[in-house]
Every structure is written in structure tokens, then in C-alpha cells.
Design a protein around this motif. Sequence first.
Motif, short mmCIF file in Angstrom:
data_model
loop_
_atom_site.label_atom_id
_atom_site.label_comp_id
_atom_site.label_asym_id
_atom_site.label_seq_id
_atom_site.Cartn_x
_atom_site.Cartn_y
_atom_site.Cartn_z
N UNK A 1 0.92 -0.95 0.03
CA UNK A 1 0.00 -0.09 -0.09
C UNK A 1 1.00 1.38 -0.11
N UNK A 2 0.55 2.06 -1.18
CA UNK A 2 1.34 3.57 -1.01
C UNK A 2 0.47 4.57 -0.85
N UNK A 3 0.79 5.32 0.03
CA UNK A 3 0.23 6.62 0.52
C UNK A 3 0.52 7.73 -0.12
N UNK A 4 0.02 8.44 -1.17
CA UNK A 4 0.54 9.64 -1.67
C UNK A 4 -0.56 10.63 -1.25
N UNK A 5 -1.68 10.56 -0.58
CA UNK A 5 -2.80 11.53 -0.71
C UNK A 5 -2.69 12.84 -0.17
N UNK A 6 -2.85 13.98 -0.76
CA UNK A 6 -2.80 15.23 -0.23
C UNK A 6 -3.76 16.08 -0.78
N UNK A 7 -4.10 17.11 -0.22
CA UNK A 7 -5.09 18.24 -0.83
C UNK A 7 -4.62 19.47 -0.60
N UNK A 8 -3.47 19.88 -1.46
CA UNK A 8 -2.81 21.16 -1.23
C UNK A 8 -3.37 22.11 -2.35
N UNK A 9 -3.88 23.34 -1.88
CA UNK A 9 -4.25 24.21 -2.90
C UNK A 9 -2.98 24.65 -4.06
N UNK A 10 -3.44 24.99 -5.18
CA UNK A 10 -2.35 25.41 -6.12
C UNK A 10 -1.55 26.58 -5.66
N UNK A 11 -2.20 27.34 -4.83
CA UNK A 11 -1.67 28.66 -4.27
C UNK A 11 -1.78 28.84 -2.86
N UNK A 12 -0.78 28.81 -2.01
CA UNK A 12 -0.87 28.53 -0.46
C UNK A 12 -0.43 30.11 -0.03
N UNK A 13 -1.46 30.53 0.91
CA UNK A 13 -1.15 31.69 1.72
C UNK A 13 -0.47 31.39 3.00
N UNK A 14 0.89 31.74 3.11
CA UNK A 14 1.69 31.29 4.37
C UNK A 14 1.06 31.71 5.58
N UNK A 15 0.42 32.76 5.69
CA UNK A 15 -0.26 33.38 6.59
C UNK A 15 -1.63 32.52 7.14
N UNK A 16 -2.13 31.80 6.20
CA UNK A 16 -3.15 30.84 6.55
C UNK A 16 -2.97 29.41 6.13
N UNK A 17 -1.55 28.93 6.40
CA UNK A 17 -1.33 27.60 6.22
C UNK A 17 -1.94 26.59 6.76
N UNK A 18 -2.37 26.84 8.23
CA UNK A 18 -3.28 26.02 8.94
C UNK A 18 -4.46 25.75 8.30
N UNK A 19 -5.21 26.75 7.45
CA UNK A 19 -6.26 26.44 6.87
C UNK A 19 -6.04 25.89 5.58
N UNK A 20 -4.75 26.29 4.89
CA UNK A 20 -4.77 25.66 3.69
C UNK A 20 -4.30 24.24 3.56
N UNK A 21 -3.81 23.84 4.68
CA UNK A 21 -3.48 22.44 4.85
C UNK A 21 -4.26 21.51 5.78
N UNK A 22 -5.50 22.27 6.10
CA UNK A 22 -6.36 21.31 6.96
C UNK A 22 -6.62 19.94 6.55
#
Length: 315
Positions: free
Chosen positions: A70-91
Motif C-alpha cells: 500500500x502506497x499513501x500519496x494522498x494530499x489536498x494542497x491548494x495550487x496557491x498557498x497563503x503562508x499566513x493561512x497555512x493551517x487553513x490551507x493544509x487542514x
Amino acid sequence: MRVFVAGATGVIGSRLVPLLLSTGHDVIGLARSSSAGVALEKLGVHVVHADALDHAAMRRAVRVAAPDAVVHLLTSIPARIDPKQMSRDFAQTNRLRAQGTLNLVDAAREAGARRVITQGLAYVYEPNSTGLATEDAPFWHHPPKQFGPVLAALRELEQLTEEAGGLTLRLGHLYGPGTMYAPDGAFARQVQARKVPIIGRGTATFSFTHVDDAAYAIAAALDSKARGALNVVDDEPAKVCEWLPVLARLLNAPQPFHVPEALARLVIGSWGVAYMTRLRGADNANARHALDWHPKYPSWRQGFEAELALGGSAS
């Protein structure tokens, strides 16, 4: 080998799946949408539909697939990240790295899979140290607030993987097709618009990983007995002040200007400044030895040139 790939249509998965098929593996790809499933089926992949955050659904899907690995590569990262809102963008990505890993590990164990491989990060190391970080180096003790939840999710992912006897591949800053460094990627567009300055002295050290090198490392890890974590990065870590002007030149963009840290902090927050001034590079020696792996692009210089000099046509 029957390989279950969660994240088969992602940036790395889209390079890994054809590689696995070409080397004789049977691939089962996890898909949440019918369109993604159709694309995989055209490649010869057996597709299963399930939500990785649904524990019962994942157990059923993996049990039916009966994979060896089993290989786990799952992410859901926005195309553009706001570093001041990283907790939100990476939730959502944090949930996939924590709960999603638990679900996959439990499913793999129940299905009798003998190999679990997960995707981690190689820029998690405590920055207040000298030299390149090996896998034994401690994670960031007191990270900027916005990076805290990301780091916590990565710790959980690695712990769950280790408890399952698996291997986490700590990848560097991904570049190549589909990444933010690609000619049409968000970061590249910002560089072209001269919106990415060198902050302070540009002292953050980046260890880069081409997406193809990540895929080859995963393929090598399938047949390896390595456990724990390995840094999968290129051979030439470089400071921002070194690689950013090269990237700008290859993109035919204006050279980056300089901004004091205090001023930058007002715009991009403490994590944005730390990202560009404090990151520690990683050492790939253990991955080379344990996986008998070496990067296709030993240096980001070669990789950037191949991807960007001809507008990415080299891929």
C-alpha cells in the motif's frame, strides 16, 4: 506485485503509476471521482472508489483489492498557498496524513499487505543546527504557529507507518510536471511577476526532489526491507539566495529583489519568513544505500534546466 496506490492521480502518483505498470506490477488506484477513475482505467489500472477518511470504506476497498503493498500519496494542497493561512490551507491534507494514514494502515494490515510506504517531508528538521540533516535529526522543536499542525500531522503519519513496519520517504521540495515550480505552476508565475523576493539574506536551505526521482524511490522501496524514514532528495542542497535567481533566469523573469525580514513578516507572516530564511537541508546518503537509488537529477540545476529551459518540453 499488487500495489494499492492512494493518490494515484496526484503529482507523484501520475508519474509512479506508469512506472509501476512498465515494470510488471499490478496497480490498484484509489479514486474519488469517476473522471479520475476513467483516466486510470485507460492506463490499465484497476480502480476502486472510496473516501480515504472513511475508515470502513477504506477497509472494504483494500480488502477487496488484496494488495501486497500500500502506497499513501494522498494530499489536498491548494495550487496557491497563503503562508499566513497555512493551517487553513493544509487542514484537509493534515487529516489525510493523520486519519487517512490510520485508515490505510489498518486496511493494509487486515488485507495482509506486507509493505506500507508513505510520503513525508524532508524540510521538517530543527533549523538551529549546522550541516545537512540525517533522518536521526530532531524535528523542529518550536515551529512557527502556522506550521505546527502540519508538523503534528507528519509526526502522526510517520509513527503510524513505523508501527506498521513501513517506510516513510521524506521528500524535498517537489519540482517537475504538475508542481508549483513547473512553467505553469503558481510559484513560477509569481517569480515571473517578480512577486517572490529574497527575504533577508535568503538563508533557508532547500533540498529539492524531482517528481520522477520520488516515483523511482517509491518503486525501489517496494522491494526493499528498509523501515522507518529516509530522505529522498537530490545531492545539492542550496540556499534561496542561490537557487531563486537561477529559477528566475530560466523563466526569463526579472531577478528577485531583496526585502528585510521585518517587512516581509507583515505580508507573509512568521512561517513565510521562516520558510525563506531558516529551513535546513537534508542528506540523502541513507536512501541511496538502503534503496540502491540515485536521483535522475543529482542537482536541481540540471532538473530546473531540463524542465524550464524549453518550457517543460523535456518532460
